[in-house]
Write a protein that holds these residues in place. Structure first.
Motif, PDB file in Angstrom:
ATOM      1  N   GLY A  22       5.238   6.289   6.740  1.00 40.38           N
ATOM      2  CA  GLY A  22       3.964   6.720   7.305  1.00 40.38           C
ATOM      3  C   GLY A  22       3.484   7.992   6.648  1.00 40.38           C
ATOM      4  O   GLY A  22       4.078   8.505   5.695  1.00 40.38           O
ATOM      5  N   LEU A  23       2.400   8.515   7.162  1.00 43.49           N
ATOM      6  CA  LEU A  23       1.795   9.720   6.609  1.00 43.49           C
ATOM      7  C   LEU A  23       2.657  10.947   6.902  1.00 43.49           C
ATOM      8  O   LEU A  23       3.254  11.056   7.979  1.00 43.49           O
ATOM      9  CB  LEU A  23       0.402   9.914   7.198  1.00 43.49           C
ATOM     10  CG  LEU A  23      -0.615   8.809   6.857  1.00 43.49           C
ATOM     11  CD1 LEU A  23      -1.849   8.947   7.723  1.00 43.49           C
ATOM     12  CD2 LEU A  23      -0.993   8.878   5.380  1.00 43.49           C
ATOM     13  N   PHE A 100       5.218   1.711  10.654  1.00 41.96           N
ATOM     14  CA  PHE A 100       4.350   2.674   9.975  1.00 41.96           C
ATOM     15  C   PHE A 100       3.793   3.650  11.001  1.00 41.96           C
ATOM     16  O   PHE A 100       3.223   3.254  12.019  1.00 41.96           O
ATOM     17  CB  PHE A 100       3.191   1.954   9.271  1.00 41.96           C
ATOM     18  CG  PHE A 100       2.382   2.835   8.358  1.00 41.96           C
ATOM     19  CD1 PHE A 100       2.657   2.904   7.008  1.00 41.96           C
ATOM     20  CD2 PHE A 100       1.332   3.616   8.863  1.00 41.96           C
ATOM     21  CE1 PHE A 100       1.912   3.716   6.159  1.00 41.96           C
ATOM     22  CE2 PHE A 100       0.592   4.433   8.033  1.00 41.96           C
ATOM     23  CZ  PHE A 100       0.878   4.489   6.665  1.00 41.96           C
ATOM     24  N   LEU A 101       3.974   4.944  10.718  1.00 38.85           N
ATOM     25  CA  LEU A 101       3.462   5.997  11.593  1.00 38.85           C
ATOM     26  C   LEU A 101       2.153   6.522  11.017  1.00 38.85           C
ATOM     27  O   LEU A 101       2.115   7.074   9.917  1.00 38.85           O
ATOM     28  CB  LEU A 101       4.475   7.134  11.718  1.00 38.85           C
ATOM     29  CG  LEU A 101       5.831   6.745  12.318  1.00 38.85           C
ATOM     30  CD1 LEU A 101       6.801   7.911  12.231  1.00 38.85           C
ATOM     31  CD2 LEU A 101       5.682   6.309  13.756  1.00 38.85           C
ATOM     32  N   ASP A 102       1.079   6.356  11.783  1.00 34.70           N
ATOM     33  CA  ASP A 102      -0.255   6.750  11.346  1.00 34.70           C
ATOM     34  C   ASP A 102      -0.730   7.934  12.184  1.00 34.70           C
ATOM     35  O   ASP A 102      -0.165   8.240  13.244  1.00 34.70           O
ATOM     36  CB  ASP A 102      -1.218   5.574  11.490  1.00 34.70           C
ATOM     37  CG  ASP A 102      -2.439   5.708  10.605  1.00 34.70           C
ATOM     38  OD1 ASP A 102      -2.583   6.763   9.950  1.00 34.70           O
ATOM     39  OD2 ASP A 102      -3.267   4.775  10.570  1.00 34.70           O
ATOM     40  N   CYS A 103      -1.780   8.613  11.706  1.00 34.73           N
ATOM     41  CA  CYS A 103      -2.345   9.739  12.439  1.00 34.73           C
ATOM     42  C   CYS A 103      -3.693  10.076  11.808  1.00 34.73           C
ATOM     43  O   CYS A 103      -3.886   9.871  10.598  1.00 34.73           O
ATOM     44  CB  CYS A 103      -1.403  10.944  12.370  1.00 34.73           C
ATOM     45  SG  CYS A 103      -1.895  12.341  13.399  1.00 34.73           S
ATOM     46  N   LEU A 137      -2.609   6.051  -1.020  1.00 36.73           N
ATOM     47  CA  LEU A 137      -1.351   5.591  -1.628  1.00 36.73           C
ATOM     48  C   LEU A 137      -0.589   4.660  -0.684  1.00 36.73           C
ATOM     49  O   LEU A 137      -0.009   3.651  -1.122  1.00 36.73           O
ATOM     50  CB  LEU A 137      -0.494   6.805  -1.980  1.00 36.73           C
ATOM     51  CG  LEU A 137       0.917   6.532  -2.527  1.00 36.73           C
ATOM     52  CD1 LEU A 137       0.835   5.851  -3.888  1.00 36.73           C
ATOM     53  CD2 LEU A 137       1.724   7.826  -2.608  1.00 36.73           C
ATOM     54  N   LEU A 138      -0.593   4.979   0.606  1.00 35.98           N
ATOM     55  CA  LEU A 138       0.218   4.236   1.568  1.00 35.98           C
ATOM     56  C   LEU A 138      -0.492   3.039   2.182  1.00 35.98           C
ATOM     57  O   LEU A 138       0.130   2.298   2.945  1.00 35.98           O
ATOM     58  CB  LEU A 138       0.669   5.170   2.694  1.00 35.98           C
ATOM     59  CG  LEU A 138       1.566   6.350   2.324  1.00 35.98           C
ATOM     60  CD1 LEU A 138       1.943   7.132   3.567  1.00 35.98           C
ATOM     61  CD2 LEU A 138       2.814   5.872   1.610  1.00 35.98           C
ATOM     62  N   GLU A 139      -1.745   2.839   1.867  1.00 37.86           N
ATOM     63  CA  GLU A 139      -2.494   1.759   2.509  1.00 37.86           C
ATOM     64  C   GLU A 139      -1.833   0.388   2.360  1.00 37.86           C
ATOM     65  O   GLU A 139      -1.797  -0.393   3.323  1.00 37.86           O
ATOM     66  CB  GLU A 139      -3.924   1.725   1.964  1.00 37.86           C
ATOM     67  CG  GLU A 139      -4.817   0.656   2.590  1.00 37.86           C
ATOM     68  CD  GLU A 139      -4.932   0.798   4.102  1.00 37.86           C
ATOM     69  OE1 GLU A 139      -5.157  -0.235   4.776  1.00 37.86           O
ATOM     70  OE2 GLU A 139      -4.791   1.926   4.615  1.00 37.86           O
ATOM     71  N   PRO A 140      -1.266   0.034   1.185  1.00 41.86           N
ATOM     72  CA  PRO A 140      -0.586  -1.279   1.104  1.00 41.86           C
ATOM     73  C   PRO A 140       0.571  -1.406   2.099  1.00 41.86           C
ATOM     74  O   PRO A 140       0.786  -2.470   2.676  1.00 41.86           O
ATOM     75  CB  PRO A 140      -0.082  -1.318  -0.346  1.00 41.86           C
ATOM     76  CG  PRO A 140      -0.995  -0.398  -1.084  1.00 41.86           C
ATOM     77  CD  PRO A 140      -1.301   0.712  -0.127  1.00 41.86           C
TER      78      PRO A 140
END
Length: 308
Positions: A22-23, A100-103, A137-140
């Motif tokens: 994640g981010l 996946f940890l998003d924010c 970068l992490l979108e995939p």
């Protein structure tokens, strides 16, 4: 001639594998710490090129394994990670989950400014530019994740509770270690107790000569304490309070809870109350351990001589 039936050993259970990414600043370290408390083996920022070799290593215990990685991890290339995920997902000996940890960018910017940490992709640029570059970068990986956790509005405690809800084993409620203890105020309060109850309002068996040499574990002392009109109501109220608090401690993931009962010398009232409370909590499904700090302290007699 009879032939013995040979039963083949059952195949080992699949390796439980969890990828956590994640981010930066979204809570990966917090999530891995909770997983470790839940019994997972955790590894953070393990080189991506070695992941397949790590999973292939023989492990007799084959316990659940959580691996964290993000843009700081050596060899971090989202396409390579997705290829690895596809390969592992096709194996019968592995059960793989991807988290996946998003924010939100605004919240991540606030967190980095508050902690005064540098964003790994900012490289001298404003924090928000680093966040935007990492998100792209992490979108995939975000699209590939089976479980998405948005931590924008979560506190650290909120995230911990959510991870426990997702990955705690069914028997995790019994993981909390509950201790009931007795002690004597004359020798000081226990320094690490979470809850302390003072039982010195109960009539003191020490002043009954026939009971002085006995303890709260002896029936005559218990009968004396039970005859005090204040005991039954106080005991019921304390028990009800604990039955309300303990499940909430469990939900919050508190691993250890120490409840202490004190009296003057730590031999009569506190001992009996701790033993009785342990019975009540066991009837409610808890498994407390009971400890009596001053039960064997003969010097307490001298201290009690001048106190009630």
């Amino acid at each position: 001639m009879s032939m013995m039936n040979e039963t083949a050993d059952p195949p080992p259970a699949p390796q439980q594998l969890l990828f956590v990414t994640g981010l930066s600043g979204a809570g990966k370290s917090t999530a891995l710490a909770v997983l470790e408390d839940l019994g997972w083996e955790t590894i953070d920022n393990f080189p991506v090129r070695l992941l397949k070799r790590l999973v292939a290593m023989p492990d007799e215990a084959r316990g659940p394994l959580a691996i964290g990685f993000d843009s700081r991890t050596r060899g971090f290339v989202p396409a390579d990670i997705i290829a690895l995920v596809k390969d592992l997902a096709a194996r019968d000996d592995v059960t793989l989950t991807f988290v996946f940890l998003d924010c939100s960018g605004t919240e991540l910017e606030r967190r980095f400014n508050e902690t005064r940490r540098r964003h790994p992709l900012a490289a001298g640029r404003p924090v928000m530019e680093g966040i935007a570059a990492e998100r792209e970068l992490l979108e995939p990986l975000r699209r590939w994740a089976e479980i998405m956790v948005d931590t924008t509005a979560m506190t650290s405690n909120d995230l911990q509770s959510h991870i426990r809800e997702l990955f705690a084993p069914a028997s995790s409620e019994s993981a909390m270690t509950l201790t009931l203890s007795s002690f004597g105020f004359a020798r000081g309060m226990p320094p690490l107790a979470d809850l302390v109850f003072d039982m010195r309002f109960i009539d003191n068996p020490h002043w009954v000569p026939a009971l002085r040499e006995l303890t709260g574990q002896d029936a005559p002392v218990g009968e004396h304490i039970e005859r005090d009109p204040a005991f039954a109501e106080a005991f019921a109220r304390i028990r009800d309070l604990l039955l309300m608090l303990l499940p909430r401690y469990q939900v919050q993931g508190k691993p250890y809870v120490h409840i202490a009962f004190g009296c003057t010398g730590g031999r009569h009232r506190s001992v009996y109350t701790a033993e009785r409370m342990a019975q009540g909590l066991r009837a409610a499904g808890f498994s407390p351990t009971v400890r009596h700090r001053n039960l064997g302290s003969r010097a307490a007699y001298e201290i009690e001589r001048d106190r009630r």
